[in-house]
Design a protein around this motif. Structure first.
Motif, PDB file in Angstrom:
ATOM      1  N   GLU A  23       9.632  14.108  -2.992  1.00 13.02           N
ATOM      2  CA  GLU A  23      10.322  13.468  -4.117  1.00 13.02           C
ATOM      3  C   GLU A  23      10.745  12.063  -3.713  1.00 13.02           C
ATOM      4  OE1 GLU A  23      13.377  15.696  -6.056  1.00 13.02           O
ATOM      5  OE2 GLU A  23      14.148  13.957  -7.137  1.00 13.02           O
ATOM      6  N   MET A  24      10.516  11.132  -4.619  1.00 10.86           N
ATOM      7  CA  MET A  24      10.807   9.726  -4.315  1.00 10.86           C
ATOM      8  C   MET A  24      11.990   9.249  -5.165  1.00 10.86           C
ATOM      9  SD  MET A  24       6.924   8.202  -3.998  1.00 10.86           S
ATOM     10  CE  MET A  24       6.410   8.690  -5.662  1.00 10.86           C
ATOM     11  N   PRO A  25      13.157   9.021  -4.545  1.00 12.10           N
ATOM     12  CA  PRO A  25      14.311   8.553  -5.322  1.00 12.10           C
ATOM     13  C   PRO A  25      14.131   7.107  -5.781  1.00 12.10           C
ATOM     14  CG  PRO A  25      14.841   8.673  -2.984  1.00 12.10           C
ATOM     15  CD  PRO A  25      13.464   9.244  -3.135  1.00 12.10           C
ATOM     16  N   GLU A  26      14.797   6.797  -6.875  1.00 10.69           N
ATOM     17  CA  GLU A  26      14.842   5.424  -7.412  1.00 10.69           C
ATOM     18  C   GLU A  26      13.454   4.837  -7.642  1.00 10.69           C
ATOM     19  OE1 GLU A  26      17.483   3.020  -5.091  1.00 10.69           O
ATOM     20  OE2 GLU A  26      19.222   4.271  -5.563  1.00 10.69           O
ATOM     21  N   ILE A  27      12.557   5.668  -8.148  1.00  4.12           N
ATOM     22  CA  ILE A  27      11.212   5.183  -8.452  1.00  4.12           C
ATOM     23  C   ILE A  27      10.707   5.976  -9.659  1.00  4.12           C
ATOM     24  CG2 ILE A  27       9.705   6.706  -7.104  1.00  4.12           C
ATOM     25  CD1 ILE A  27       8.598   4.049  -5.846  1.00  4.12           C
ATOM     26  N   GLY A  28       9.742   5.399 -10.381  1.00  5.92           N
ATOM     27  CA  GLY A  28       9.275   6.041 -11.597  1.00  5.92           C
ATOM     28  C   GLY A  28       7.825   6.477 -11.522  1.00  5.92           C
ATOM     29  N   HIS A  29       7.115   6.321 -12.626  1.00  8.02           N
ATOM     30  CA  HIS A  29       5.783   6.892 -12.821  1.00  8.02           C
ATOM     31  C   HIS A  29       4.663   6.015 -12.251  1.00  8.02           C
ATOM     32  CE1 HIS A  29       3.163   9.682 -15.097  1.00  8.02           C
ATOM     33  NE2 HIS A  29       2.475   8.648 -15.533  1.00  8.02           N
ATOM     34  N   PHE A  30       4.998   4.761 -11.887  1.00  5.66           N
ATOM     35  CA  PHE A  30       3.985   3.827 -11.383  1.00  5.66           C
ATOM     36  C   PHE A  30       4.385   3.315  -9.998  1.00  5.66           C
ATOM     37  CE2 PHE A  30       4.303   3.077 -16.083  1.00  5.66           C
ATOM     38  CZ  PHE A  30       3.145   3.754 -16.447  1.00  5.66           C
ATOM     39  N   PRO A  31       4.557   4.192  -9.029  1.00  6.42           N
ATOM     40  CA  PRO A  31       5.179   3.796  -7.752  1.00  6.42           C
ATOM     41  C   PRO A  31       4.509   2.608  -7.091  1.00  6.42           C
ATOM     42  CG  PRO A  31       4.922   6.164  -7.864  1.00  6.42           C
ATOM     43  CD  PRO A  31       4.182   5.597  -9.044  1.00  6.42           C
ATOM     44  N   MET A  32       3.180   2.623  -6.997  1.00 10.68           N
ATOM     45  CA  MET A  32       2.479   1.565  -6.267  1.00 10.68           C
ATOM     46  C   MET A  32       2.579   0.230  -6.977  1.00 10.68           C
ATOM     47  SD  MET A  32       0.697   3.478  -8.383  1.00 10.68           S
ATOM     48  CE  MET A  32      -0.557   3.436  -9.648  1.00 10.68           C
ATOM     49  N   SER A  33       2.781   0.251  -8.286  1.00  7.36           N
ATOM     50  CA  SER A  33       2.812  -0.981  -9.064  1.00  7.36           C
ATOM     51  C   SER A  33       4.230  -1.462  -9.326  1.00  7.36           C
ATOM     52  CB  SER A  33       2.080  -0.756 -10.395  1.00  7.36           C
ATOM     53  OG  SER A  33       1.911  -1.971 -11.079  1.00  7.36           O
ATOM     54  N   GLU A  34       5.176  -0.531  -9.508  1.00  9.75           N
ATOM     55  CA  GLU A  34       6.544  -0.955  -9.839  1.00  9.75           C
ATOM     56  C   GLU A  34       7.368  -1.243  -8.591  1.00  9.75           C
ATOM     57  OE1 GLU A  34       7.628   3.119 -11.673  1.00  9.75           O
ATOM     58  OE2 GLU A  34       9.520   2.461 -10.798  1.00  9.75           O
ATOM     59  N   ASN A  35       7.002  -0.617  -7.441  1.00 17.27           N
ATOM     60  CA  ASN A  35       7.826  -0.835  -6.259  1.00 17.27           C
ATOM     61  C   ASN A  35       7.069  -0.381  -5.007  1.00 17.27           C
ATOM     62  OD1 ASN A  35       9.867  -1.217  -4.426  1.00 17.27           O
ATOM     63  ND2 ASN A  35      11.435  -0.139  -5.618  1.00 17.27           N
ATOM     64  N   HIS A  36       6.066  -1.159  -4.610  1.00 22.14           N
ATOM     65  CA  HIS A  36       5.264  -0.768  -3.449  1.00 22.14           C
ATOM     66  C   HIS A  36       6.108  -0.665  -2.176  1.00 22.14           C
ATOM     67  CE1 HIS A  36       1.975  -0.367  -0.630  1.00 22.14           C
ATOM     68  NE2 HIS A  36       2.472  -1.368   0.061  1.00 22.14           N
ATOM     69  N   ALA A  37       7.087  -1.558  -2.033  1.00 25.87           N
ATOM     70  CA  ALA A  37       7.900  -1.566  -0.806  1.00 25.87           C
ATOM     71  C   ALA A  37       8.594  -0.217  -0.608  1.00 25.87           C
ATOM     72  CB  ALA A  37       8.926  -2.691  -0.867  1.00 25.87           C
ATOM     73  N   ARG A  38       9.054   0.367  -1.699  1.00 27.13           N
ATOM     74  CA  ARG A  38       9.702   1.672  -1.601  1.00 27.13           C
ATOM     75  C   ARG A  38       8.657   2.785  -1.496  1.00 27.13           C
ATOM     76  NH1 ARG A  38      14.387   4.469  -2.425  1.00 27.13           N
ATOM     77  NH2 ARG A  38      15.652   2.584  -2.516  1.00 27.13           N
ATOM     78  N   THR A  66       6.299  12.337  -6.283  1.00 26.62           N
ATOM     79  CA  THR A  66       6.746  12.033  -7.639  1.00 26.62           C
ATOM     80  C   THR A  66       8.120  11.366  -7.613  1.00 26.62           C
ATOM     81  OG1 THR A  66       5.447  13.815  -8.618  1.00 26.62           O
ATOM     82  CG2 THR A  66       7.346  13.054  -9.874  1.00 26.62           C
ATOM     83  N   GLY A  67       8.274  10.376  -8.480  1.00 24.23           N
ATOM     84  CA  GLY A  67       9.511   9.610  -8.570  1.00 24.23           C
ATOM     85  C   GLY A  67      10.521  10.256  -9.502  1.00 24.23           C
ATOM     86  N   GLU A  68      11.802  10.051  -9.191  1.00 22.38           N
ATOM     87  CA  GLU A  68      12.844  10.757  -9.947  1.00 22.38           C
ATOM     88  C   GLU A  68      13.036  10.209 -11.359  1.00 22.38           C
ATOM     89  OE1 GLU A  68      16.874  10.405  -8.649  1.00 22.38           O
ATOM     90  OE2 GLU A  68      16.691   8.305  -8.102  1.00 22.38           O
ATOM     91  N   TYR A  69      12.547   8.999 -11.633  1.00 20.72           N
ATOM     92  CA  TYR A  69      12.700   8.438 -12.979  1.00 20.72           C
ATOM     93  C   TYR A  69      11.496   8.712 -13.875  1.00 20.72           C
ATOM     94  CZ  TYR A  69      17.120   6.055 -12.224  1.00 20.72           C
ATOM     95  OH  TYR A  69      18.447   5.777 -12.019  1.00 20.72           O
ATOM     96  N   ASP A  70      10.562   9.519 -13.409  1.00 19.29           N
ATOM     97  CA  ASP A  70       9.375   9.833 -14.206  1.00 19.29           C
ATOM     98  C   ASP A  70       9.733  10.899 -15.243  1.00 19.29           C
ATOM     99  OD1 ASP A  70       6.937  10.562 -15.252  1.00 19.29           O
ATOM    100  OD2 ASP A  70       5.905  10.580 -13.321  1.00 19.29           O
TER     101      ASP A  70
END
Lengths: 286, 135
Positions: free
Chosen positions: A251-266, A225-229
């Motif tokens: 826990e995934m820092p600096e990422i939100g509710h759509f990890p694979m779509s908003e920031n796959h690299a992270r 889960t991302g910390e901005y969710d």
């Protein structure tokens, strides 16, 4: 000069609870099947970068389908669906995923879903632990109330924009702007299904009293889960994983509710860690 | 007087906010029907922002109780708005939905009007990351 992607698309017709669905899916890669569920009101392009991730597709057959009523998967072929309100249930959702895996003749698949797909991952681990080699619950929790809202379909507002901009804040400001806008764009396309999906997400899905029944010896569970969710917070997922025997949480820092779509690299960094946990559950920290 | 000494900075903020919105490429590209008025309530400061066809046409600074009508209100503590006014806000201070679900922000009044203008309002509030906190 054109560059043709190795990702291919197919349709497959399946029956679920008496309903006939013509399901569209994208796939690429070889190895253990990794079945991917998009978020509510969206479609399989959320997994676009995973599908072309050379390292992961070298070891996994990534399959990203459109749930019926999303993307290129139409509503049921054999009912007058337009005369009924769409309200997704856990039972039908789970049965659909099983029927699709059966139809594709998948052996020991992994399931990964995000948001309402993350919640579905928990449902699968609980109900059908022998059907999956493991599940990855991305942005999932035991219970996620509060998003079954009339605003998603209010006729006096622009539903496409309400769905797209209403989910915008679910993404981290650090995520690349172009990827956030692609996600926004996908959300402008799914308003008719979004609310009905959220019936599962916020109403029908409630595992608060059943987490101790999940048997991770038969089906290991890793949650990410991302910390901005703001819908399913890291605290929600950590609490959920903590109540599952041997449940794992990242826990995934600096990422939100759509990890694979908003920031796959992270996201992929954490995904590789999670896949390793599923490969070798005994070595993974709780 | 506290109000008198703080007024110039509030006015300066209002002018900077209006300028940022009226020159923002996204709002100007999509704001043809972006028309509404709302109260930005920061507890220690408040503003009524008037938008017509995508342009900020007026901002009332610290209006009296019945001075200026508005359709909906976005209310939060001064501290929450200060968090919004940073280049990269901390989690839950990065939007009106997140702060409403998880912090002390409240959306009140004609929420339908907010929803009707959600795309451009979302962008307008994000301009605080550039313009800075309203309080």
């Amino acid at each position: 000069m054109s560059k043709i992607s190795p990702v291919t698309g197919h349709y497959i017709t399946i029956e679920v609870d008496g309903l006939e669905y013509k399901v569209f899916y994208l796939e690429n890669g070889t190895g253990q099947p990794l079945v991917c569920q998009h978020t509510a009101g969206c479609h399989n392009h959320q997994w676009r970068d995973l599908l072309e991730d050379e390292e992961i597709t070298a070891n996994y057959r990534v399959i990203a389908y459109d749930l019926p009523r999303h993307g290129k998967s139409d509503p049921p072929e054999n009912t007058e669906w337009w005369k009924q309100e769409y309200k997704l249930t856990a039972e039908h959702y789970v049965n659909f995923i099983l029927a699709l895996c059966d139809a594709l003749e998948l052996k020991d698949p992994l399931f990964m879903g995000s948001s309402f797909g993350g919640n579905a991952a928990l449902q699968l681990a609980l109900r059908h632990p022998d059907r999956f080699a493991g599940v990855l619950a991305v942005e999932g929790a035991d219970y996620s109330p509060g998003f079954y809202l009339d605003w998603w379909q209010h006729p006096h507002a622009n539903a496409a924009q309400v769905c797209a901009s209403g989910t915008w804040d679910l993404m981290a400001p650090q995520s690349p702007e172009s990827d956030r806008w692609k996600t926004w764009f996908y959300y402008s396309q799914g308003s008719e299904a979004f609310k009905g999906d959220l019936h599962f997400y916020s109403v029908d899905h409630d595992l608060r009293d059943r987490l101790d029944e999940i048997d991770t010896d038969r089906c290991p569970v890793v949650m990410l889960t991302g910390e901005y969710d703001y819908l399913t917070t890291p605290e929600d997922s950590a609490r959920t994983a903590g109540r599952i025997k041997n449940g794992k949480f990242i826990e995934m820092p600096e990422i939100g509710h759509f990890p694979m779509s908003e920031n796959h690299a992270r996201f992929r960094v954490h995904l590789l860690e999670a896949l390793e946990m599923l490969r070798n559950p005994a070595a993974a920290p709780v | 007087m506290t109000t008198a000494t703080r007024a110039p900075s509030a006015r300066a903020w209002a002018e900077a906010f209006a300028e940022a919105s009226n020159t923002d490429a996204e709002i100007q590209a999509h704001g043809k029907y972006f028309t509404c008025s709302y109260l930005l309530d920061a507890a220690e400061r408040s503003y009524v922002i008037q938008v017509e066809s995508g342009r900020v046409t007026g901002i009332a600074v610290d209006p009296g109780p019945l001075d200026v009508p508005y359709q909906f209100a976005i209310r939060a503590s001064a501290q929450t708005w200060r968090e919004f006014g940073t280049p990269v806000p901390a989690p839950m201070f990065h939007g009106i939905w997140s702060a409403t679900f998880r912090r002390d922000m409240r959306l009140e009044g004609e929420v339908l009007v907010l929803m009707q203008n959600l795309r451009c309002i979302t962008r307008q509030i994000e301009l605080l990351r550039i313009v800075g906190s309203p309080v």
